[in-house]
Write a protein that holds these residues in place. Structure first.
Motif, PDB file in Angstrom:
ATOM      1  N   ARG A 121       0.832  -1.209   0.000  1.00 47.34           N
ATOM      2  CA  ARG A 121       0.000   0.000   0.000  1.00 47.34           C
ATOM      3  C   ARG A 121       0.862   1.253   0.000  1.00 47.34           C
ATOM      4  O   ARG A 121       0.558   2.223  -0.705  1.00 47.34           O
ATOM      5  CB  ARG A 121      -0.957   0.000   1.200  1.00 47.34           C
ATOM      6  CG  ARG A 121      -1.888   1.197   1.225  1.00 47.34           C
ATOM      7  CD  ARG A 121      -2.794   1.192   0.025  1.00 47.34           C
ATOM      8  NE  ARG A 121      -3.469   2.466  -0.115  1.00 47.34           N
ATOM      9  CZ  ARG A 121      -4.260   2.770  -1.120  1.00 47.34           C
ATOM     10  NH1 ARG A 121      -4.505   1.896  -2.084  1.00 47.34           N
ATOM     11  NH2 ARG A 121      -4.825   3.944  -1.184  1.00 47.34           N
ATOM     12  N   VAL A 166       0.792   4.315  -2.970  1.00 47.38           N
ATOM     13  CA  VAL A 166       0.489   5.737  -2.791  1.00 47.38           C
ATOM     14  C   VAL A 166       1.717   6.626  -2.937  1.00 47.38           C
ATOM     15  O   VAL A 166       1.625   7.841  -2.775  1.00 47.38           O
ATOM     16  CB  VAL A 166      -0.210   6.003  -1.440  1.00 47.38           C
ATOM     17  CG1 VAL A 166      -1.525   5.240  -1.357  1.00 47.38           C
ATOM     18  CG2 VAL A 166       0.684   5.697  -0.255  1.00 47.38           C
ATOM     19  N   TYR A 198      -1.392  11.814   3.143  1.00 48.76           N
ATOM     20  CA  TYR A 198      -2.149  10.925   4.028  1.00 48.76           C
ATOM     21  C   TYR A 198      -2.964   9.954   3.218  1.00 48.76           C
ATOM     22  O   TYR A 198      -3.587  10.322   2.218  1.00 48.76           O
ATOM     23  CB  TYR A 198      -3.074  11.753   4.934  1.00 48.76           C
ATOM     24  CG  TYR A 198      -3.982  10.893   5.779  1.00 48.76           C
ATOM     25  CD1 TYR A 198      -3.488  10.259   6.907  1.00 48.76           C
ATOM     26  CD2 TYR A 198      -5.305  10.691   5.430  1.00 48.76           C
ATOM     27  CE1 TYR A 198      -4.300   9.457   7.691  1.00 48.76           C
ATOM     28  CE2 TYR A 198      -6.130   9.892   6.208  1.00 48.76           C
ATOM     29  CZ  TYR A 198      -5.624   9.268   7.338  1.00 48.76           C
ATOM     30  OH  TYR A 198      -6.434   8.475   8.102  1.00 48.76           O
ATOM     31  N   ASP A 199      -2.966   8.709   3.645  1.00 48.06           N
ATOM     32  CA  ASP A 199      -3.756   7.675   2.987  1.00 48.06           C
ATOM     33  C   ASP A 199      -4.441   6.844   4.070  1.00 48.06           C
ATOM     34  O   ASP A 199      -3.768   6.155   4.840  1.00 48.06           O
ATOM     35  CB  ASP A 199      -2.853   6.794   2.112  1.00 48.06           C
ATOM     36  CG  ASP A 199      -3.641   5.738   1.372  1.00 48.06           C
ATOM     37  OD1 ASP A 199      -4.426   6.111   0.488  1.00 48.06           O
ATOM     38  OD2 ASP A 199      -3.481   4.547   1.701  1.00 48.06           O
TER      39      ASP A 199
END
Length: 144
Positions: free
Chosen positions: A16, A20, A65-66
C-alpha cells in the motif's frame, strides 16, 4: 495473531505504501508512533516520506495521508497487542526500496513526537534524511 499473520499484514503495508508513493520514488520512509487515548482508542502519529528521482537531483518530501495505509498500520498494532496485550509496539520504522525490499524496526519505549519531544530520534533523523541519502548515493540520480 501469529507471526505469520503479522508478516502478511506487514507485506500489505509495504504494498500500500508503494501504491500511494509519488512517481519515480527510490525509497519510502515511514515512522508511526502508536498510543492509546484516554478511552483506549488507538492513535497513530506518523511521518511518511519519499526520496524521489527528480531527474537532475534527489527530492525528498511528505507522502500524502492515505486512510487505507493508516488502517493497515493500526491493524498491525492491534495484531501485536492481541499476542502480548501489555507490550505492543509503540514505534514502527519502515524503509521500502523501489524493488520492494524493506527494513522494519519496532520500538517499545513511549513515543516521543506524540508527547511533544522533537529530538534526533523523533524528528531530526527525518529532517536530515536527504543529506544522508545524497552522501551515500551521490547528488544526482543515475541516468535513466
Amino acid at each position: 495473531m501469529g507471526k505469520a499473520e503479522q508478516q502478511e499484514q506487514l507485506d500489505r503495508i509495504v504494498r500500500r505504501f508503494a501504491d500511494v508513493a509519488p512517481p519515480n520514488w527510490a525509497r519510502l520512509v515511514g515512522n508511526w508512533e502508536a498510543y492509546r487515548g484516554p478511552t483506549g482508542e488507538l492513535t497513530l502519529n506518523y511521518l511518511t516520506l519519499a526520496v524521489v528521482d527528480g531527474g537532475d537531483r534527489w527530492l525528498y518530501g511528505q507522502v500524502g495521508y492515505d486512510e487505507p495505509l493508516y488502517d493497515l498500520v493500526a491493524e498491525l498494532n492491534r495484531m501485536a497487542a492481541a499476542d502480548v496485550p501489555d507490550h505492543a509496539w509503540t514505534v514502527l520504522d519502515l524503509e521500502v526500496d523501489q524493488d520492494h525490499t524493506f527494513r522494519v524496526e519496532f520500538g517499545y519505549d513511549p513515543p516521543k513526537r506524540a508527547r511533544g519531544i522533537h529530538d534526533e530520534e523523533s524528528m531530526g533523523r527525518f529532517e536530515t534524511y536527504l543529506d544522508r541519502w545524497v552522501a551515500e548515493h551521490g547528488p544526482r540520480p543515475p541516468a535513466r
